[in-house]
Scaffold this active site. Sequence first.
Site, mmCIF file in Angstrom:
data_model
loop_
_atom_site.group_PDB
_atom_site.id
_atom_site.type_symbol
_atom_site.label_atom_id
_atom_site.label_comp_id
_atom_site.label_asym_id
_atom_site.label_seq_id
_atom_site.Cartn_x
_atom_site.Cartn_y
_atom_site.Cartn_z
ATOM 1 N N GLU A 91 0.835 -1.201 0.000
ATOM 2 C CA GLU A 91 0.000 0.000 0.000
ATOM 3 C C GLU A 91 0.859 1.236 0.000
ATOM 4 O O GLU A 91 1.908 1.273 0.636
ATOM 5 C CB GLU A 91 -0.804 0.079 1.301
ATOM 6 C CG GLU A 91 -1.797 -0.987 1.478
ATOM 7 C CD GLU A 91 -2.532 -0.829 2.809
ATOM 8 O OE1 GLU A 91 -2.612 0.294 3.339
ATOM 9 O OE2 GLU A 91 -3.015 -1.840 3.305
ATOM 10 N N CYS A 104 3.380 8.427 1.092
ATOM 11 C CA CYS A 104 3.745 7.544 2.196
ATOM 12 C C CYS A 104 3.964 6.159 1.603
ATOM 13 O O CYS A 104 3.068 5.591 0.979
ATOM 14 C CB CYS A 104 2.600 7.531 3.210
ATOM 15 S SG CYS A 104 2.820 6.316 4.508
ATOM 16 N N CYS A 111 4.802 -7.090 8.358
ATOM 17 C CA CYS A 111 5.708 -6.533 9.366
ATOM 18 C C CYS A 111 5.816 -7.546 10.501
ATOM 19 O O CYS A 111 4.871 -8.286 10.762
ATOM 20 C CB CYS A 111 5.126 -5.226 9.901
ATOM 21 S SG CYS A 111 6.172 -4.380 11.114
ATOM 22 N N CYS A 115 2.887 -4.657 16.665
ATOM 23 C CA CYS A 115 2.192 -3.622 17.457
ATOM 24 C C CYS A 115 0.689 -3.943 17.534
ATOM 25 O O CYS A 115 0.074 -4.330 16.540
ATOM 26 C CB CYS A 115 2.400 -2.241 16.845
ATOM 27 S SG CYS A 115 4.144 -1.743 16.832
ATOM 28 N N CYS A 118 -1.980 -2.113 15.170
ATOM 29 C CA CYS A 118 -1.636 -1.914 13.763
ATOM 30 C C CYS A 118 -2.079 -3.085 12.888
ATOM 31 O O CYS A 118 -1.903 -4.251 13.249
ATOM 32 C CB CYS A 118 -0.130 -1.728 13.652
ATOM 33 S SG CYS A 118 0.441 -1.456 11.967
ATOM 34 N N CYS A 332 -2.404 2.101 8.352
ATOM 35 C CA CYS A 332 -1.455 1.183 7.724
ATOM 36 C C CYS A 332 -2.000 -0.228 7.617
ATOM 37 O O CYS A 332 -2.441 -0.810 8.585
ATOM 38 C CB CYS A 332 -0.184 1.084 8.560
ATOM 39 S SG CYS A 332 0.351 2.622 9.211
HETATM 40 N N1 SAH Z 1 7.169 0.629 11.599
HETATM 41 C C1 SAH Z 1 7.286 2.053 11.605
HETATM 42 C C2 SAH Z 1 6.532 2.749 10.485
HETATM 43 C C3 SAH Z 1 5.175 2.277 10.097
HETATM 44 S S1 SAH Z 1 3.767 2.762 10.985
HETATM 45 C C4 SAH Z 1 6.883 2.595 12.954
HETATM 46 O O1 SAH Z 1 6.492 1.832 13.809
HETATM 47 O O2 SAH Z 1 7.023 3.790 13.162
HETATM 48 C C5 SAH Z 1 3.564 4.482 10.899
HETATM 49 C C6 SAH Z 1 2.922 5.024 12.161
HETATM 50 O O3 SAH Z 1 1.527 4.703 12.232
HETATM 51 C C7 SAH Z 1 3.558 4.482 13.430
HETATM 52 O O4 SAH Z 1 3.691 5.514 14.359
HETATM 53 C C8 SAH Z 1 2.516 3.478 13.872
HETATM 54 O O5 SAH Z 1 2.659 3.182 15.231
HETATM 55 C C9 SAH Z 1 1.239 4.194 13.512
HETATM 56 N N2 SAH Z 1 0.040 3.360 13.438
HETATM 57 C C10 SAH Z 1 -0.102 2.095 13.018
HETATM 58 N N3 SAH Z 1 -1.360 1.687 13.119
HETATM 59 C C11 SAH Z 1 -2.059 2.720 13.602
HETATM 60 C C12 SAH Z 1 -3.426 2.920 13.950
HETATM 61 N N4 SAH Z 1 -4.328 1.968 13.797
HETATM 62 N N5 SAH Z 1 -3.767 4.142 14.427
HETATM 63 C C13 SAH Z 1 -2.857 5.117 14.576
HETATM 64 N N6 SAH Z 1 -1.560 4.989 14.282
HETATM 65 C C14 SAH Z 1 -1.168 3.799 13.811
#
Ligand code: SAH
Length: 343
Positions: A91, A104, A111, A115, A118, A332
């Site tokens: 994406e 972006c 991944c 988290c 995510c 994401c």
């Molecule tokens: N792996 C990297 C970059 C990808 S995620 C990182 O962790 O920074 C980009 C950002 O979006 C990160 O800050 C991640 O924690 C956040 N993110 C992912 N899913 C999300 C969600 N459902 N709501 C808000 N932020 C989210």
Amino acid sequence: MQDIKSLTLEELKREMERIGEKPFRAKQLYQWMHQKLARNFDEMTNLPLSLRAKCAENYDYTALKQVRMQESAIDGTRKYLFELGDGKLVESVFMRYQHGNSVCISSQVGCRMGCAFCASTIGGLERCLAPSEMLDQIYAITLLTGEKVSNVVVMGCGEPLDNYDNLLRFLALLNDENGLHISQRSVTVSTCGLVPEMRRLAEEGLSITLALSLHASTDETRKKLMPIANKYTIAELIETCAYYFEKTGRRITFEYALAGGVNDGNEDAERLSALLKGLNCHVNLIPVNPVKERNFTQPEKSYIAAFKNKLEKNGINVTIRREMGRDIDGACGQLRRRQKALQ
Ligand code: SAH
């Protein structure tokens, strides 16, 4: 076969010699790939047919296929789902801001950071993206929109520092004057906080912006949200960010996804202020984007405002991230998940 779009100009010169071509062909090829954004060798019309044929024999030429595009009715943000050469999906998002267009990109398919909020991580890591495949997302969007891209954020699916060498090569190619020549200052790389790689990145002599996904003010809460918190403490992360600033002079961005009842309290704002005190940084508050498979909800508007006010009162530079493309699975990994569910 070698992936020709991941080669630097110098490497391409050596390749031309190896296959018995004149070195000046390297620059022509490079510009076709990275400036004119050719989608295959056949489009490189001022190169001899024999050279094009030889290239096709010797090298892989990556290209993306658009599978889906969703455009937000609210803000015009476009989310693209692309298919890679091996059929895997990534994406990328196109956003228009006053200061220019921003893309972006994803750095991995899936991944492995896990988290809790995510969507990208649900199926684990499938594979890392090649430098060419990171560039291709920007190139494809430039061609599809017909608009210039001036900012790049590596904040899509994947953990960029878990694909370190390819990320660095991508950054060099993106910045090359014979390519799109996007300034390093217009590039942001976001990490969940891999300390050794952050330190290494600080020493590369780059002027990109580093964003750290902090999301919590205590290790206890962070561990509930991000498995990586079991490996590195918040104190170590802050120290590493200070080191990054010391080495690069670039202000750090801290991302903080606010989830109702999880990390949005007054004490969180106080603790966060104390952690960041004296650090040259900026905090980006992101109301958590609810993901179907996850149980997080956005705090009420008043909580978000109170959190921001508290940080501001404590002298911290803070903005609430405009939620771009909420109506198009902006978070994401959501679009990719949906497509996979359909298949
Ligand atoms: N792996 C990297 C970059 C990808 S995620 C990182 O962790 O920074 C980009 C950002 O979006 C990160 O800050 C991640 O924690 C956040 N993110 C992912 N899913 C999300 C969600 N459902 N709501 C808000 N932020 C989210």
